[in-house]
Design an enzyme around this catalytic site. Sequence first.
Site, PDB file in Angstrom:
ATOM      1  N   LYS A  51     -18.598  10.329  37.363  1.00  0.00           N
ATOM      2  CA  LYS A  51     -19.297   9.044  37.472  1.00  0.00           C
ATOM      3  C   LYS A  51     -19.542   8.699  38.941  1.00  0.00           C
ATOM      4  O   LYS A  51     -20.638   8.303  39.324  1.00  0.00           O
ATOM      5  CB  LYS A  51     -18.490   7.930  36.790  1.00  0.00           C
ATOM      6  CG  LYS A  51     -18.601   7.980  35.277  1.00  0.00           C
ATOM      7  CD  LYS A  51     -17.599   7.086  34.585  1.00  0.00           C
ATOM      8  CE  LYS A  51     -17.651   7.337  33.074  1.00  0.00           C
ATOM      9  NZ  LYS A  51     -16.556   6.706  32.332  1.00  0.00           N
ATOM     10  N   GLN A  95     -11.942   2.408  32.998  1.00  0.00           N
ATOM     11  CA  GLN A  95     -11.861   3.631  32.195  1.00  0.00           C
ATOM     12  C   GLN A  95     -10.817   3.480  31.095  1.00  0.00           C
ATOM     13  O   GLN A  95      -9.664   3.142  31.352  1.00  0.00           O
ATOM     14  CB  GLN A  95     -11.501   4.823  33.113  1.00  0.00           C
ATOM     15  CG  GLN A  95     -11.476   6.171  32.420  1.00  0.00           C
ATOM     16  CD  GLN A  95     -12.845   6.624  31.920  1.00  0.00           C
ATOM     17  OE1 GLN A  95     -13.839   6.513  32.623  1.00  0.00           O
ATOM     18  NE2 GLN A  95     -12.892   7.116  30.695  1.00  0.00           N
ATOM     19  N   ASP A 118     -20.424  -1.055  30.504  1.00  0.00           N
ATOM     20  CA  ASP A 118     -20.009  -0.280  29.328  1.00  0.00           C
ATOM     21  C   ASP A 118     -20.528  -0.929  28.044  1.00  0.00           C
ATOM     22  O   ASP A 118     -20.527  -0.303  26.988  1.00  0.00           O
ATOM     23  CB  ASP A 118     -18.465  -0.226  29.262  1.00  0.00           C
ATOM     24  CG  ASP A 118     -17.918   1.144  29.644  1.00  0.00           C
ATOM     25  OD1 ASP A 118     -18.698   2.117  29.616  1.00  0.00           O
ATOM     26  OD2 ASP A 118     -16.719   1.228  29.970  1.00  0.00           O
TER      27      ASP A 118
END
Length: 285
Positions: A51, A95, A118
Amino acid sequence: MILDGKALAAELRANIAKRVTALRAAGHRAPGLAVVLLGSDPASQVYVGSKVKQTEAAGMLSFEHRLSAETTEAALLDLVARLNADPAVDGILVQLPLPKHIDSSRVIEAIDPAKDVDGFHPVNAGRLATGLPALVPCTPRGCVLLAKRARADLAGLHAVIVGRSNIVGKPLAQLLLQENCTVTIAHSRTRDLPAVCRLADILVAAIGRPRMLGAEHVKPGAIVIDVGINRVPKDEGGTRLVGDVDYEAAAAVASAITPVPGGVGPMTIACLLDNTLMACERRGA
Ligand SMILES: NC(=O)c1ccc[n+]([C@@H]2O[C@H](COP(=O)([O-])OP(=O)(O)OC[C@H]3O[C@@H](n4cnc5c(N)ncnc54)[C@H](OP(=O)(O)O)[C@@H]3O)[C@@H](O)[C@H]2O)c1
Protein backbone atom coordinates in the site's frame (compact mmCIF):
# COMPACT_ATOMS: atom_id res chain seq x y z
CA MET A 1 -11.44 -15.42 -20.61
CA ILE A 2 -8.99 -14.89 -17.78
CA LEU A 3 -9.87 -11.68 -15.90
CA ASP A 4 -6.41 -10.22 -15.34
CA GLY A 5 -6.60 -8.11 -12.18
CA LYS A 6 -2.92 -7.26 -12.31
CA ALA A 7 -3.26 -5.59 -15.73
CA LEU A 8 -6.54 -3.82 -14.89
CA ALA A 9 -5.11 -2.57 -11.57
CA ALA A 10 -2.04 -1.20 -13.40
CA GLU A 11 -4.38 0.68 -15.81
CA LEU A 12 -6.34 2.11 -12.86
CA ARG A 13 -3.17 3.18 -11.02
CA ALA A 14 -1.82 4.90 -14.15
CA ASN A 15 -5.11 6.81 -14.46
CA ILE A 16 -5.01 7.78 -10.77
CA ALA A 17 -1.39 8.99 -11.11
CA LYS A 18 -2.48 11.22 -14.04
CA ARG A 19 -5.34 12.69 -11.99
CA VAL A 20 -2.97 13.36 -9.07
CA THR A 21 -0.54 15.12 -11.42
CA ALA A 22 -3.38 17.29 -12.76
CA LEU A 23 -4.55 18.11 -9.22
CA ARG A 24 -1.05 19.19 -8.21
CA ALA A 25 -0.55 21.17 -11.43
CA ALA A 26 -3.69 23.10 -10.43
CA GLY A 27 -1.93 24.10 -7.21
CA HIS A 28 -3.51 21.55 -4.86
CA ARG A 29 -1.43 19.64 -2.31
CA ALA A 30 -0.82 15.90 -2.90
CA PRO A 31 -3.50 13.58 -1.46
CA GLY A 32 -2.35 11.81 1.71
CA LEU A 33 -3.08 8.30 2.98
CA ALA A 34 -2.33 7.28 6.57
CA VAL A 35 -1.90 3.56 7.18
CA VAL A 36 -1.92 2.21 10.72
CA LEU A 37 -0.56 -1.26 11.48
CA LEU A 38 -0.44 -2.89 14.90
CA GLY A 39 1.87 -5.85 15.47
CA SER A 40 3.95 -7.91 13.07
CA ASP A 41 1.52 -10.28 11.33
CA PRO A 42 3.49 -11.26 8.18
CA ALA A 43 0.51 -11.03 5.76
CA SER A 44 -0.46 -7.59 7.13
CA GLN A 45 3.18 -6.42 6.85
CA VAL A 46 3.17 -7.40 3.16
CA TYR A 47 -0.18 -5.64 2.49
CA VAL A 48 0.90 -2.46 4.26
CA GLY A 49 4.28 -2.47 2.43
CA SER A 50 2.49 -2.72 -0.95
CA LYS A 51 0.00 0.00 0.00
CA VAL A 52 2.79 2.41 0.97
CA LYS A 53 4.79 1.67 -2.22
CA GLN A 54 1.82 2.07 -4.56
CA THR A 55 0.57 5.22 -2.79
CA GLU A 56 3.92 6.89 -3.35
CA ALA A 57 4.15 5.60 -6.95
CA ALA A 58 0.81 7.32 -7.67
CA GLY A 59 2.25 10.66 -6.47
CA MET A 60 0.41 10.67 -3.14
CA LEU A 61 1.82 11.10 0.34
CA SER A 62 1.98 8.07 2.60
CA PHE A 63 1.97 8.37 6.39
CA GLU A 64 2.93 5.10 8.02
CA HIS A 65 2.17 4.33 11.65
CA ARG A 66 3.62 0.96 12.68
CA LEU A 67 2.77 0.34 16.33
CA SER A 68 3.43 -2.55 18.69
CA ALA A 69 0.83 -5.29 19.17
CA GLU A 70 0.57 -4.16 22.81
CA THR A 71 -0.72 -0.68 21.86
CA THR A 72 -3.81 0.09 23.96
CA GLU A 73 -7.20 0.82 22.43
CA ALA A 74 -7.07 4.30 24.02
CA ALA A 75 -3.72 5.04 22.34
CA LEU A 76 -5.04 3.83 18.97
CA LEU A 77 -8.21 5.94 19.32
CA ASP A 78 -6.01 8.91 20.19
CA LEU A 79 -3.97 8.39 16.99
CA VAL A 80 -7.17 8.11 14.92
CA ALA A 81 -8.40 11.41 16.44
CA ARG A 82 -5.12 13.10 15.48
CA LEU A 83 -5.33 11.75 11.91
CA ASN A 84 -8.97 12.91 11.68
CA ALA A 85 -7.81 16.43 12.56
CA ASP A 86 -4.71 16.43 10.32
CA PRO A 87 -5.44 18.47 7.15
CA ALA A 88 -2.69 16.63 5.19
CA VAL A 89 -4.47 13.28 5.69
CA ASP A 90 -7.32 12.49 3.27
CA GLY A 91 -7.60 8.77 3.94
CA ILE A 92 -7.16 6.67 7.08
CA LEU A 93 -6.72 2.93 6.90
CA VAL A 94 -6.37 0.83 10.03
CA GLN A 95 -5.11 -2.58 8.93
CA LEU A 96 -7.35 -5.44 10.11
CA PRO A 97 -7.35 -7.79 11.92
CA LEU A 98 -6.52 -5.87 15.10
CA PRO A 99 -5.12 -7.59 18.21
CA LYS A 100 -7.83 -9.27 20.32
CA HIS A 101 -7.74 -6.69 23.14
CA ILE A 102 -8.97 -3.98 20.74
CA ASP A 103 -12.60 -3.56 19.68
CA SER A 104 -12.37 -3.16 15.86
CA SER A 105 -15.88 -1.71 15.59
CA ARG A 106 -15.05 1.05 18.06
CA VAL A 107 -11.91 1.95 16.07
CA ILE A 108 -13.74 1.91 12.72
CA GLU A 109 -16.51 4.10 14.14
CA ALA A 110 -13.90 6.59 15.41
CA ILE A 111 -12.62 7.28 11.86
CA ASP A 112 -14.06 10.40 10.22
CA PRO A 113 -16.45 8.95 7.55
CA ALA A 114 -15.04 11.50 5.05
CA LYS A 115 -11.58 9.89 5.52
CA ASP A 116 -12.81 6.27 5.77
CA VAL A 117 -11.14 5.03 2.56
CA ASP A 118 -11.81 1.40 3.52
CA GLY A 119 -15.53 2.21 3.46
CA PHE A 120 -16.17 0.21 6.65
CA HIS A 121 -17.71 3.02 8.76
CA PRO A 122 -21.45 2.45 9.38
CA VAL A 123 -22.14 5.89 7.84
CA ASN A 124 -20.53 4.82 4.56
CA ALA A 125 -22.19 1.36 4.71
CA GLY A 126 -25.56 3.08 5.25
CA ARG A 127 -24.96 5.60 2.48
CA LEU A 128 -24.05 2.78 0.09
CA ALA A 129 -27.17 0.81 1.07
CA THR A 130 -29.41 3.85 0.53
CA GLY A 131 -27.82 4.84 -2.79
CA LEU A 132 -26.11 8.01 -1.54
CA PRO A 133 -22.54 8.94 -2.54
CA ALA A 134 -20.20 6.97 -0.23
CA LEU A 135 -16.68 5.72 0.18
CA VAL A 136 -17.15 2.11 -0.93
CA PRO A 137 -15.09 -0.88 0.31
CA CYS A 138 -12.19 -1.55 -2.04
CA THR A 139 -12.38 -5.31 -2.63
CA PRO A 140 -16.07 -5.29 -3.70
CA ARG A 141 -15.38 -2.33 -6.03
CA GLY A 142 -12.57 -4.37 -7.59
CA CYS A 143 -14.91 -7.34 -8.07
CA VAL A 144 -17.45 -5.23 -9.97
CA LEU A 145 -14.78 -3.67 -12.21
CA LEU A 146 -13.47 -7.15 -13.05
CA ALA A 147 -16.96 -8.53 -13.78
CA LYS A 148 -17.56 -5.56 -16.10
CA ARG A 149 -14.45 -6.53 -18.03
CA ALA A 150 -16.23 -9.76 -18.90
CA ARG A 151 -19.51 -8.01 -19.70
CA ALA A 152 -19.90 -4.23 -19.74
CA ASP A 153 -23.61 -4.30 -18.82
CA LEU A 154 -24.45 -6.55 -15.87
CA ALA A 155 -28.16 -5.56 -15.77
CA GLY A 156 -30.55 -8.46 -15.33
CA LEU A 157 -27.83 -11.01 -14.53
CA HIS A 158 -28.28 -13.21 -11.47
CA ALA A 159 -25.33 -12.76 -9.11
CA VAL A 160 -24.74 -15.28 -6.32
CA ILE A 161 -22.28 -14.15 -3.66
CA VAL A 162 -21.03 -16.84 -1.28
CA GLY A 163 -20.04 -15.00 1.93
CA ARG A 164 -21.81 -12.26 3.90
CA SER A 165 -18.99 -10.35 5.59
CA ASN A 166 -19.21 -6.59 6.11
CA ILE A 167 -16.00 -6.09 4.12
CA VAL A 168 -16.83 -8.17 1.03
CA GLY A 169 -20.17 -9.98 0.70
CA LYS A 170 -22.64 -7.36 1.96
CA PRO A 171 -21.18 -4.26 0.23
CA LEU A 172 -20.71 -6.27 -2.98
CA ALA A 173 -24.41 -7.17 -2.89
CA GLN A 174 -25.24 -3.44 -2.74
CA LEU A 175 -22.92 -2.62 -5.64
CA LEU A 176 -24.34 -5.41 -7.81
CA LEU A 177 -27.87 -4.20 -7.01
CA GLN A 178 -26.79 -0.78 -8.26
CA GLU A 179 -25.69 -2.56 -11.47
CA ASN A 180 -29.27 -3.92 -11.68
CA CYS A 181 -28.30 -7.52 -11.00
CA THR A 182 -30.62 -9.92 -9.20
CA VAL A 183 -28.60 -10.72 -6.09
CA THR A 184 -28.52 -13.80 -3.87
CA ILE A 185 -26.23 -13.96 -0.82
CA ALA A 186 -25.28 -17.46 0.33
CA HIS A 187 -23.48 -18.38 3.57
CA SER A 188 -22.62 -21.29 5.84
CA ARG A 189 -26.30 -22.03 6.59
CA THR A 190 -27.42 -22.02 2.94
CA ARG A 191 -29.09 -25.28 1.92
CA ASP A 192 -27.84 -27.08 -1.21
CA LEU A 193 -25.09 -24.57 -2.00
CA PRO A 194 -24.16 -26.17 -5.36
CA ALA A 195 -27.75 -25.77 -6.64
CA VAL A 196 -27.88 -22.13 -5.47
CA CYS A 197 -24.50 -21.38 -7.08
CA ARG A 198 -25.55 -22.99 -10.36
CA LEU A 199 -28.23 -20.28 -10.70
CA ALA A 200 -25.49 -17.68 -10.99
CA ASP A 201 -24.58 -15.77 -14.13
CA ILE A 202 -21.99 -14.12 -11.85
CA LEU A 203 -20.62 -16.32 -9.07
CA VAL A 204 -18.53 -14.64 -6.37
CA ALA A 205 -16.63 -16.67 -3.77
CA ALA A 206 -15.72 -14.75 -0.59
CA ILE A 207 -15.51 -17.60 1.88
CA GLY A 208 -11.94 -18.15 3.08
CA ARG A 209 -11.90 -21.90 2.32
CA PRO A 210 -9.30 -23.15 -0.15
CA ARG A 211 -10.80 -24.34 -3.48
CA MET A 212 -14.21 -25.01 -1.92
CA LEU A 213 -16.24 -24.26 -5.08
CA GLY A 214 -15.76 -26.69 -7.98
CA ALA A 215 -17.28 -27.40 -11.40
CA GLU A 216 -20.53 -28.57 -9.75
CA HIS A 217 -21.08 -24.99 -8.46
CA VAL A 218 -20.67 -23.26 -11.83
CA LYS A 219 -23.36 -22.73 -14.46
CA PRO A 220 -21.89 -23.15 -17.96
CA GLY A 221 -20.84 -19.72 -19.25
CA ALA A 222 -20.89 -18.01 -15.83
CA ILE A 223 -18.51 -15.23 -14.79
CA VAL A 224 -16.55 -16.42 -11.73
CA ILE A 225 -14.94 -13.92 -9.33
CA ASP A 226 -12.72 -15.51 -6.68
CA VAL A 227 -12.04 -13.22 -3.71
CA GLY A 228 -10.42 -15.90 -1.54
CA ILE A 229 -6.77 -15.71 -0.58
CA ASN A 230 -5.66 -18.88 1.19
CA ARG A 231 -2.11 -20.06 1.87
CA VAL A 232 -1.83 -23.85 1.48
CA PRO A 233 1.13 -26.28 1.69
CA LYS A 234 2.73 -27.35 -1.61
CA ASP A 235 3.46 -31.07 -2.25
CA GLU A 236 7.14 -30.24 -2.78
CA GLY A 237 7.32 -28.21 0.45
CA GLY A 238 6.71 -24.51 1.09
CA THR A 239 3.33 -22.84 0.54
CA ARG A 240 1.33 -21.22 -2.24
CA LEU A 241 -1.73 -19.02 -2.57
CA VAL A 242 -5.05 -20.43 -3.79
CA GLY A 243 -8.54 -18.99 -3.98
CA ASP A 244 -11.89 -20.24 -2.72
CA VAL A 245 -12.55 -21.69 -6.18
CA ASP A 246 -10.93 -24.78 -7.71
CA TYR A 247 -9.55 -22.75 -10.63
CA GLU A 248 -8.92 -25.54 -13.18
CA ALA A 249 -12.30 -27.23 -12.57
CA ALA A 250 -14.28 -23.97 -12.66
CA ALA A 251 -12.39 -22.52 -15.64
CA ALA A 252 -13.48 -25.50 -17.75
CA VAL A 253 -17.16 -24.48 -17.27
CA ALA A 254 -17.05 -20.67 -16.81
CA SER A 255 -16.88 -18.07 -19.61
CA ALA A 256 -14.62 -15.78 -17.54
CA ILE A 257 -12.72 -16.28 -14.29
CA THR A 258 -10.29 -14.43 -12.02
CA PRO A 259 -7.04 -16.20 -11.13
CA VAL A 260 -5.52 -16.29 -7.61
CA PRO A 261 -3.09 -14.63 -7.28
CA GLY A 262 -3.43 -11.87 -9.90
CA GLY A 263 -7.22 -11.42 -9.88
CA VAL A 264 -9.15 -9.53 -7.19
CA GLY A 265 -6.11 -9.00 -4.92
CA PRO A 266 -4.30 -6.30 -6.98
CA MET A 267 -7.60 -4.47 -7.58
CA THR A 268 -8.07 -3.85 -3.86
CA ILE A 269 -5.08 -1.51 -3.50
CA ALA A 270 -5.85 0.27 -6.79
CA CYS A 271 -9.38 0.99 -5.50
CA LEU A 272 -7.91 2.17 -2.18
CA LEU A 273 -5.82 4.77 -4.04
CA ASP A 274 -8.89 5.80 -6.02
CA ASN A 275 -10.88 6.20 -2.77
CA THR A 276 -8.06 8.34 -1.30
CA LEU A 277 -8.04 10.61 -4.34
CA MET A 278 -11.85 10.80 -4.24
CA ALA A 279 -11.80 11.65 -0.50
CA CYS A 280 -9.23 14.39 -1.22
CA GLU A 281 -11.32 15.84 -4.06
CA ARG A 282 -14.51 15.74 -1.96
CA ARG A 283 -12.86 17.43 1.02
CA GLY A 284 -11.64 20.13 -1.34
CA ALA A 285 -9.13 21.29 1.29
N1 LIG B 1 -8.56 -10.05 -2.51
C1 LIG B 1 -8.59 -9.27 -1.43
O1 LIG B 1 -8.07 -8.19 -1.44
C2 LIG B 1 -9.35 -9.74 -0.23
C3 LIG B 1 -9.93 -8.83 0.64
C4 LIG B 1 -10.69 -9.31 1.71
C5 LIG B 1 -10.83 -10.69 1.90
N2 LIG B 1 -10.19 -11.55 1.05
C6 LIG B 1 -10.31 -13.01 1.21
O2 LIG B 1 -11.68 -13.34 0.94
C7 LIG B 1 -12.08 -14.44 1.75
C8 LIG B 1 -13.30 -14.04 2.54
O3 LIG B 1 -12.97 -12.96 3.39
P1 LIG B 1 -14.01 -12.33 4.44
O4 LIG B 1 -13.27 -11.37 5.27
O5 LIG B 1 -15.24 -11.90 3.70
O6 LIG B 1 -14.33 -13.65 5.32
P2 LIG B 1 -15.24 -13.89 6.59
O7 LIG B 1 -15.57 -12.62 7.30
O8 LIG B 1 -14.61 -15.01 7.34
O9 LIG B 1 -16.61 -14.44 5.94
C9 LIG B 1 -16.65 -15.68 5.30
C10 LIG B 1 -18.06 -15.93 4.81
O10 LIG B 1 -18.07 -17.22 4.19
C11 LIG B 1 -19.17 -17.97 4.68
N3 LIG B 1 -18.83 -19.39 4.73
C12 LIG B 1 -17.90 -20.01 5.49
N4 LIG B 1 -17.94 -21.34 5.28
C13 LIG B 1 -18.91 -21.56 4.37
C14 LIG B 1 -19.45 -22.73 3.76
N5 LIG B 1 -18.98 -23.94 4.05
N6 LIG B 1 -20.45 -22.59 2.88
C15 LIG B 1 -20.96 -21.36 2.58
N7 LIG B 1 -20.49 -20.22 3.14
C16 LIG B 1 -19.48 -20.32 4.02
C17 LIG B 1 -19.42 -17.45 6.08
O11 LIG B 1 -20.76 -17.73 6.43
P3 LIG B 1 -21.40 -17.30 7.86
O12 LIG B 1 -21.63 -15.84 7.78
O13 LIG B 1 -22.65 -18.09 7.92
O14 LIG B 1 -20.39 -17.69 8.89
C18 LIG B 1 -19.11 -15.96 5.93
O15 LIG B 1 -20.25 -15.23 5.53
C19 LIG B 1 -10.84 -14.79 2.58
O16 LIG B 1 -10.11 -15.82 1.90
C20 LIG B 1 -10.02 -13.52 2.59
O17 LIG B 1 -8.63 -13.76 2.74
C21 LIG B 1 -9.48 -11.11 -0.01
